[in-house]
Design an enzyme around this catalytic site. Structure first.
Site, PDB file in Angstrom:
ATOM      1  N   GLN A 226      12.365   3.726  15.016  1.00 12.99           N
ATOM      2  CA  GLN A 226      11.854   2.729  14.084  1.00 12.99           C
ATOM      3  C   GLN A 226      11.597   1.404  14.800  1.00 12.99           C
ATOM      4  O   GLN A 226      10.615   0.718  14.536  1.00 12.99           O
ATOM      5  CB  GLN A 226      12.898   2.525  12.980  1.00 12.99           C
ATOM      6  CG  GLN A 226      12.354   1.960  11.721  1.00 12.99           C
ATOM      7  CD  GLN A 226      11.174   2.735  11.203  1.00 12.99           C
ATOM      8  OE1 GLN A 226      10.164   2.142  10.928  1.00 12.99           O
ATOM      9  NE2 GLN A 226      11.255   4.043  11.091  1.00 12.99           N
TER      10      GLN A 226
ATOM     11  N   HIS B 287       8.188   0.542  16.300  1.00 10.21           N
ATOM     12  CA  HIS B 287       7.021   0.299  15.440  1.00 10.21           C
ATOM     13  C   HIS B 287       6.403  -1.067  15.673  1.00 10.21           C
ATOM     14  O   HIS B 287       5.192  -1.219  15.684  1.00 10.21           O
ATOM     15  CB  HIS B 287       7.409   0.419  13.960  1.00 10.21           C
ATOM     16  CG  HIS B 287       7.081   1.757  13.390  1.00 10.21           C
ATOM     17  ND1 HIS B 287       5.798   2.233  13.336  1.00 10.21           N
ATOM     18  CD2 HIS B 287       7.862   2.711  12.864  1.00 10.21           C
ATOM     19  CE1 HIS B 287       5.812   3.437  12.791  1.00 10.21           C
ATOM     20  NE2 HIS B 287       7.050   3.756  12.504  1.00 10.21           N
TER      21      HIS B 287
ATOM     22  N   GLU C  20      13.448   1.248   3.461  1.00  8.37           N
ATOM     23  CA  GLU C  20      12.267   2.124   3.415  1.00  8.37           C
ATOM     24  C   GLU C  20      12.685   3.555   3.793  1.00  8.37           C
ATOM     25  O   GLU C  20      12.369   4.508   3.093  1.00  8.37           O
ATOM     26  CB  GLU C  20      11.233   1.594   4.417  1.00  8.37           C
ATOM     27  CG  GLU C  20       9.957   2.414   4.461  1.00  8.37           C
ATOM     28  CD  GLU C  20       9.045   2.021   5.621  1.00  8.37           C
ATOM     29  OE1 GLU C  20       9.510   1.344   6.571  1.00  8.37           O
ATOM     30  OE2 GLU C  20       7.862   2.410   5.592  1.00  8.37           O
ATOM     31  N   HIS C  21      13.387   3.689   4.913  1.00  6.67           N
ATOM     32  CA  HIS C  21      13.900   4.994   5.340  1.00  6.67           C
ATOM     33  C   HIS C  21      15.418   4.938   5.373  1.00  6.67           C
ATOM     34  O   HIS C  21      15.984   3.999   5.920  1.00  6.67           O
ATOM     35  CB  HIS C  21      13.424   5.337   6.758  1.00  6.67           C
ATOM     36  CG  HIS C  21      11.937   5.291   6.930  1.00  6.67           C
ATOM     37  ND1 HIS C  21      11.290   4.195   7.453  1.00  6.67           N
ATOM     38  CD2 HIS C  21      10.984   6.205   6.654  1.00  6.67           C
ATOM     39  CE1 HIS C  21       9.991   4.434   7.493  1.00  6.67           C
ATOM     40  NE2 HIS C  21       9.767   5.648   7.009  1.00  6.67           N
TER      41      HIS C  21
ATOM     42  N   ASP D 197       7.796  11.475   9.031  1.00  4.43           N
ATOM     43  CA  ASP D 197       6.658  10.637   9.410  1.00  4.43           C
ATOM     44  C   ASP D 197       5.398  11.487   9.602  1.00  4.43           C
ATOM     45  O   ASP D 197       4.287  11.012   9.379  1.00  4.43           O
ATOM     46  CB  ASP D 197       6.951   9.905  10.726  1.00  4.43           C
ATOM     47  CG  ASP D 197       7.964   8.789  10.545  1.00  4.43           C
ATOM     48  OD1 ASP D 197       8.181   8.371   9.395  1.00  4.43           O
ATOM     49  OD2 ASP D 197       8.528   8.329  11.558  1.00  4.43           O
TER      50      ASP D 197
ATOM     51  N   HIS E 270      -4.544  -5.203 -39.978  1.00  5.00           N
ATOM     52  CA  HIS E 270      -3.848  -3.993 -39.537  1.00  5.00           C
ATOM     53  C   HIS E 270      -3.383  -3.193 -40.747  1.00  5.00           C
ATOM     54  O   HIS E 270      -3.552  -1.987 -40.816  1.00  5.00           O
ATOM     55  CB  HIS E 270      -2.608  -4.344 -38.692  1.00  5.00           C
ATOM     56  CG  HIS E 270      -2.915  -4.681 -37.259  1.00  5.00           C
ATOM     57  ND1 HIS E 270      -3.630  -5.792 -36.898  1.00  5.00           N
ATOM     58  CD2 HIS E 270      -2.599  -4.046 -36.108  1.00  5.00           C
ATOM     59  CE1 HIS E 270      -3.731  -5.827 -35.576  1.00  5.00           C
ATOM     60  NE2 HIS E 270      -3.122  -4.771 -35.078  1.00  5.00           N
TER      61      HIS E 270
END
Ligand code: NAD
Length: 474
Positions: free
Chosen positions: A295, A298, A364-365, A398, A457
């Site tokens: 990670q 990235h 996220e993960h 991934d 209505h």
């Protein structure tokens, strides 16, 4: 500098008991992003494309991507023998397997709108693929003669942003394109920045072909987002823009979604990628380190978090030694170093405390390298995607397993889901009342409408009840 290169690549570690409440809150925060500054850079780019169309788009593509194009849009077919010859055979095989698994998992999601048919499974327990118009119809008779339905329809025109500045990302083309294909969106624009020679990577072209994209927009950044949000002479206007990208892409998406003359929605605000690994004393230090580093490579803004359950000093040192050793062998070691500088190790006393921390962080993960990891999943309340047990590295999700890798970051996992088939659909509801249905609760509607002071209505019901009454007396 050589001095830097010698410095240990080490994640700052803390013990939960030693932290004050304020320090704990601070550790849950993500590294700050320069959102306002980036938005100020994006605004004039959006305006230029809105007013200048293709000509402005081509100019910006030359400026930012160094590519001189005669037209920004390509139409299918995107591949021919010459393109296919440029793709390594083993890469084509990998793309094909990934496509099949992502397709299988996302096609099964067509059934999650809760209809009766969807609940049925085939002879071998596999959820039956449901084709046709009646996908995902939910039908409930709430009172006699009152039938309410909900049904999904594809979003007609969608834009998929596939980043391309610093890396080739065919996997992202699949992760965005397959759910759009399963949802049967009629117009699918895949945007990706061209290379300086004007070309698009053959792997991305192959993925665009497989997912049935209807156009490729050869543009990146805020200008690509603008072209899809407003439409240009050659680029179709889309109703929704989906996909990750750098801070310019993200800022542009956030800006156009608030513009009333664009009428475009987005999947989610995306930030730098992140992972939280929960490890216990039995976890393999080499595995833990490799997950953290996959990670960290990235980008410099990525954050990795290690939550250790009552780790001994020896186990923590073993993991730290592996991080340092493996990081030094990586070609992207400089990026890793910057990400590791923003990262955190937290030692907590119990499994419960580990998951409580993870839920507050909303990663996220989330990777669980612990004893009985499936048991821990039951307590997970906030996460983009969970990787369960030591044989489930994030890399498989991934690329290959079938789950989506386009996921909420920056604690948005508290309220957003990752990209899925529903991302490319909207739900419509309908109701059908019989005379009996209307008679059943008509007076109740009138009473509530009068309570809210909405006479018209009430009238819309009364006029019908009166007609039914006449019918009876006639
Ligand atoms: P990109 O395609 O996102 O951005 C390239 C574009 O950025 C260029 O075309 C240009 O228009 C614009 N740009 C660059 N510098 C600019 C400047 N100074 N001013 C205005 N515009 C500028 O590609 P990238 O930059 O390589 O970024 C890829 C991003 O996508 C990374 O942040 C990565 O982490 C992220 N990503 C996330 C996932 C995920 O699922 N979370 C997957 C893949 C990639």
């Amino acid at each position: 500098a050589p001095k830097d290169a010698d410095a240990p690549i080490k994640i700052q570690s803390y013990r939960f008991e030693d932290l004050t409440a304020v320090q704990r809150k601070e550790l849950l925060k993500r590294p700050a992003l320069r959102t306002e500054q980036v938005m100020d850079i994006c605004r004039p780019i959006l305006r230029a494309v809105k007013t200048g169309g293709d000509a402005a788009l081509l100019e910006l593509t030359e400026k930012f991507d160094k590519a001189k194009l005669s037209t920004p849009v390509r139409h299918p077919p995107f591949v021919d023998d010459a393109v296919m010859a440029k793709i390594k055979p083993e890469v084509k095989v990998a793309i094909d397997i990934a496509y099949n698994n992502i397709h299988k998992f996302h096609k099964a999601q067509k059934t999650t709108f809760g209809n009766k048919k969807a609940a049925s499974t085939g002879a071998n327990g596999v959820v039956e693929a449901i084709e046709g118009e009646e996908d995902g119809v939910l039908e409930v008779e709430t009172m006699p003669g009152v039938v309410c339905r909900r049904f999904a329809r594809p979003i007609e025109s969608v834009g998929l942003y596939v980043p391309g500045g610093s890396a080739v990302l065919p996997s992202t083309a699949l992760m965005l394109g397959v759910p759009a294909q399963v949802a049967r969106c009629p117009t699918v624009v895949l945007a990706t920045p061209p290379r300086p020679d004007g070309s698009i990577s053959p792997e991305v072209l192959y993925c665009a072909e497989k997912v049935g994209a209807t156009a490729i927009l050869c543009a990146g950044g805020a200008q690509a987002v603008a072209a899809m949000a407003y439409g240009t002479e050659t680029c179709p206007k889309v109703d929704k823009i989906v996909g990750p990208g750098n801070q310019f892409v993200t800022a542009a998406k956030m800006l156009v979604q608030n513009e009333t003359d664009a009428i475009v929605s987005i999947d989610m605000p995306a930030g730098p990628s992140e992972v939280l690994v929960v490890a216990d004393e039995e976890a393999d230090p080499a595995f833990v380190a490799s997950d953290l580093l996959s990670q960290a490579e990235h980008g410099p803004d990525s954050q990795v978090v290690l939550v250790g359950i009552a780790l001994s000093d020896a186990q923590l040192e073993a993991i730290e030694a592996e991080v340092d050793k493996q990081a030094r062998a990586l070609p992207r070691v400089d990026v890793v170093r910057q990400a590791i500088d923003k990262s955190v190790t937290l030692i907590v006393p119990t499994r419960e405390a580990a998951i409580e921390w993870s839920n507050a962080y909303a990663p996220e993960h989330l990777i669980l390298q612990t004893a009985n990891p499936e048991e821990l999943v039951k307590s997970v309340t906030n996460a983009g995607s969970v990787f369960v047990g030591q044989w489930s590295p994030e890399s498989c999700g991934d690329y290959m397993s079938g789950t989506n890798h386009s996921l909420p970051t920056a604690a948005y996992a508290k309220s957003y889901s990752g990209v899925n088939v529903g991302t490319f659909e909207k739900c419509i509801t309908s109701q059908s009342l019989t005379r009996e249905g209307l008679k059943g609760f008509g007076q109740n509607v009138v009473d509530l409408a009068m309570c809210e002071g909405l006479q018209a209505h009430a009238m819309a019901v009364k006029i019908r009840l009166d007609r039914l009454q006449e019918g009876v007396s006639a």
